[in-house]
Design a protein around this motif. Structure first.
Motif, PDB file in Angstrom:
ATOM      1  N   SER A  14       0.828  -1.206   0.000  1.00 46.98           N
ATOM      2  CA  SER A  14       0.000   0.000   0.000  1.00 46.98           C
ATOM      3  C   SER A  14       0.864   1.259   0.000  1.00 46.98           C
ATOM      4  CB  SER A  14      -0.898   0.026   1.239  1.00 46.98           C
ATOM      5  OG  SER A  14      -1.783  -1.064   1.260  1.00 46.98           O
ATOM      6  N   LEU A  15       0.304   2.297  -0.575  1.00 46.55           N
ATOM      7  CA  LEU A  15       0.890   3.627  -0.525  1.00 46.55           C
ATOM      8  C   LEU A  15      -0.237   4.638  -0.418  1.00 46.55           C
ATOM      9  CD1 LEU A  15       3.628   3.593  -3.344  1.00 46.55           C
ATOM     10  CD2 LEU A  15       4.050   3.724  -0.881  1.00 46.55           C
TER      11      LEU A  15
ATOM     12  N   ALA B 268      -9.864  21.606   4.501  1.00 45.34           N
ATOM     13  CA  ALA B 268      -9.252  22.424   5.543  1.00 45.34           C
ATOM     14  C   ALA B 268      -7.726  22.418   5.444  1.00 45.34           C
ATOM     15  CB  ALA B 268      -9.680  21.928   6.918  1.00 45.34           C
ATOM     16  N   LYS B 269      -7.184  21.348   4.875  1.00 41.10           N
ATOM     17  CA  LYS B 269      -5.728  21.216   4.726  1.00 41.10           C
ATOM     18  C   LYS B 269      -5.265  21.448   3.293  1.00 41.10           C
ATOM     19  CE  LYS B 269      -5.140  17.963   8.558  1.00 41.10           C
ATOM     20  NZ  LYS B 269      -4.637  16.619   8.967  1.00 41.10           N
ATOM     21  N   ASN B 270      -6.205  21.772   2.405  1.00 38.26           N
ATOM     22  CA  ASN B 270      -5.865  22.000   0.991  1.00 38.26           C
ATOM     23  C   ASN B 270      -5.106  20.820   0.397  1.00 38.26           C
ATOM     24  OD1 ASN B 270      -7.045  24.514   1.208  1.00 38.26           O
ATOM     25  ND2 ASN B 270      -5.104  25.633   1.309  1.00 38.26           N
ATOM     26  N   THR B 271      -5.559  19.626   0.712  1.00 39.83           N
ATOM     27  CA  THR B 271      -4.824  18.435   0.315  1.00 39.83           C
ATOM     28  C   THR B 271      -5.747  17.376  -0.275  1.00 39.83           C
ATOM     29  OG1 THR B 271      -3.176  18.845   2.039  1.00 39.83           O
ATOM     30  CG2 THR B 271      -3.199  16.645   1.071  1.00 39.83           C
ATOM     31  N   LEU B 272      -5.259  16.765  -1.328  1.00 47.66           N
ATOM     32  CA  LEU B 272      -5.918  15.646  -2.001  1.00 47.66           C
ATOM     33  C   LEU B 272      -5.135  14.385  -1.690  1.00 47.66           C
ATOM     34  CD1 LEU B 272      -8.002  14.719  -4.289  1.00 47.66           C
ATOM     35  CD2 LEU B 272      -6.064  15.042  -5.846  1.00 47.66           C
ATOM     36  N   TYR B 273      -5.848  13.255  -1.572  1.00 47.32           N
ATOM     37  CA  TYR B 273      -5.190  11.990  -1.256  1.00 47.32           C
ATOM     38  C   TYR B 273      -5.603  10.904  -2.249  1.00 47.32           C
ATOM     39  CZ  TYR B 273      -4.633  14.313   3.262  1.00 47.32           C
ATOM     40  OH  TYR B 273      -4.326  15.208   4.259  1.00 47.32           O
ATOM     41  N   LEU B 274      -4.731   9.904  -2.355  1.00 50.40           N
ATOM     42  CA  LEU B 274      -5.085   8.683  -3.065  1.00 50.40           C
ATOM     43  C   LEU B 274      -4.525   7.530  -2.252  1.00 50.40           C
ATOM     44  CD1 LEU B 274      -6.444   7.506  -5.614  1.00 50.40           C
ATOM     45  CD2 LEU B 274      -4.143   7.349  -6.611  1.00 50.40           C
ATOM     46  N   GLN B 275      -5.410   6.803  -1.596  1.00 47.95           N
ATOM     47  CA  GLN B 275      -5.015   5.603  -0.853  1.00 47.95           C
ATOM     48  C   GLN B 275      -4.994   4.441  -1.829  1.00 47.95           C
ATOM     49  OE1 GLN B 275      -4.077   5.196   2.466  1.00 47.95           O
ATOM     50  NE2 GLN B 275      -3.537   3.124   1.763  1.00 47.95           N
ATOM     51  N   MET B 276      -3.843   3.794  -1.942  1.00 46.55           N
ATOM     52  CA  MET B 276      -3.672   2.699  -2.893  1.00 46.55           C
ATOM     53  C   MET B 276      -3.334   1.422  -2.131  1.00 46.55           C
ATOM     54  SD  MET B 276      -1.600   4.620  -5.959  1.00 46.55           S
ATOM     55  CE  MET B 276      -0.093   4.732  -5.013  1.00 46.55           C
ATOM     56  N   ASN B 277      -4.207   0.446  -2.201  1.00 46.98           N
ATOM     57  CA  ASN B 277      -4.013  -0.842  -1.557  1.00 46.98           C
ATOM     58  C   ASN B 277      -3.924  -1.944  -2.610  1.00 46.98           C
ATOM     59  OD1 ASN B 277      -4.306   0.451   0.977  1.00 46.98           O
ATOM     60  ND2 ASN B 277      -6.522   0.149   0.928  1.00 46.98           N
ATOM     61  N   SER B 278      -3.428  -3.093  -2.200  1.00 46.21           N
ATOM     62  CA  SER B 278      -3.335  -4.254  -3.094  1.00 46.21           C
ATOM     63  C   SER B 278      -2.678  -3.874  -4.418  1.00 46.21           C
ATOM     64  CB  SER B 278      -4.729  -4.848  -3.342  1.00 46.21           C
ATOM     65  OG  SER B 278      -5.335  -5.228  -2.129  1.00 46.21           O
ATOM     66  N   LEU B 279      -1.567  -3.213  -4.328  1.00 46.79           N
ATOM     67  CA  LEU B 279      -0.897  -2.714  -5.536  1.00 46.79           C
ATOM     68  C   LEU B 279      -0.382  -3.862  -6.403  1.00 46.79           C
ATOM     69  CD1 LEU B 279       0.849   0.335  -3.924  1.00 46.79           C
ATOM     70  CD2 LEU B 279      -0.562   0.437  -5.985  1.00 46.79           C
ATOM     71  N   LYS B 280      -0.418  -3.605  -7.698  1.00 43.21           N
ATOM     72  CA  LYS B 280       0.012  -4.583  -8.705  1.00 43.21           C
ATOM     73  C   LYS B 280       1.124  -3.968  -9.559  1.00 43.21           C
ATOM     74  CE  LYS B 280      -4.788  -6.182  -9.146  1.00 43.21           C
ATOM     75  NZ  LYS B 280      -5.922  -6.392 -10.096  1.00 43.21           N
ATOM     76  N   PRO B 281       1.937  -4.792 -10.187  1.00 38.32           N
ATOM     77  CA  PRO B 281       2.991  -4.241 -11.057  1.00 38.32           C
ATOM     78  C   PRO B 281       2.446  -3.318 -12.141  1.00 38.32           C
ATOM     79  CG  PRO B 281       3.432  -6.540 -10.608  1.00 38.32           C
ATOM     80  CD  PRO B 281       2.072  -6.250 -10.008  1.00 38.32           C
ATOM     81  N   GLU B 282       1.248  -3.586 -12.621  1.00 41.76           N
ATOM     82  CA  GLU B 282       0.662  -2.739 -13.671  1.00 41.76           C
ATOM     83  C   GLU B 282       0.236  -1.372 -13.163  1.00 41.76           C
ATOM     84  OE1 GLU B 282      -0.200  -5.896 -12.893  1.00 41.76           O
ATOM     85  OE2 GLU B 282      -2.388  -6.197 -13.111  1.00 41.76           O
ATOM     86  N   ASP B 283       0.319  -1.153 -11.855  1.00 37.70           N
ATOM     87  CA  ASP B 283       0.047   0.180 -11.300  1.00 37.70           C
ATOM     88  C   ASP B 283       1.281   1.075 -11.368  1.00 37.70           C
ATOM     89  OD1 ASP B 283      -1.867  -1.451  -8.743  1.00 37.70           O
ATOM     90  OD2 ASP B 283      -2.650  -0.386 -10.501  1.00 37.70           O
ATOM     91  N   THR B 284       2.405   0.516 -11.758  1.00 34.47           N
ATOM     92  CA  THR B 284       3.637   1.289 -11.857  1.00 34.47           C
ATOM     93  C   THR B 284       3.493   2.411 -12.876  1.00 34.47           C
ATOM     94  OG1 THR B 284       5.046  -0.563 -11.204  1.00 34.47           O
ATOM     95  CG2 THR B 284       6.081   1.185 -12.500  1.00 34.47           C
TER      96      THR B 284
END
Length: 126
Positions: free
Chosen positions: A17-18, A75-91
């Motif tokens: 995860s990242l 409130a923090k002016n921030t966007l997130y992307l939680q990435m779980n179960s990552l695969k090589p094709e997500d590179t």
């Protein structure tokens, strides 16, 4: 002028995860719809996920549904992307983007976005 700075990329093993972050400055973050896109070597930039200005509307590409989640903290002016179960094709290099033209519609096309970050590298090893 809106400035976007991504962080949180890195090298991770398959199944890991990242969490990516995108810090916005120079504008009113809560007025923008935001998106995440990615670009692998030799390929076109592709849509990953997007979110409306309020966070009430979300959109994820089918290939990441159930694994990735977009969110925002106005409130923090921030966007997130939680990435779980990552695969090589997500590179890929992951980019965040902002649009003031369609704040209520989490769009999936690059032309809908006015401002882009420099990107952060995500590498998933097999």
């Amino acid at each position: 002028q809106v400035q976007l700075v991504e962080s949180g990329g890195g090298l991770v093993q398959t199944g890991g995860s990242l969490r990516l972050s995108c810090a916005a400055s120079g504008g009113t973050f809560s007025r923008y719809a935001m998106g995440w896109f990615r670009q692998a070597p030799g390929k076109e930039r592709e849509f990953v996920a997007s979110i409306s200005w309020s966070g009430g509307s979300l959109n994820h590409v089918d290939s990441v549904k159930g694994r990735f989640t977009i969110s925002r903290d106005n409130a923090k002016n921030t966007l997130y992307l939680q990435m779980n179960s990552l695969k090589p094709e997500d590179t890929a290099v992951y980019y965040c983007a902002a649009t003031t033209r369609f704040p209520s519609i989490p769009g999936s096309r690059t032309w809908e976005y006015d401002f882009w970050g420099q990107g952060t590298q995500v590498t998933v090893s097999s």
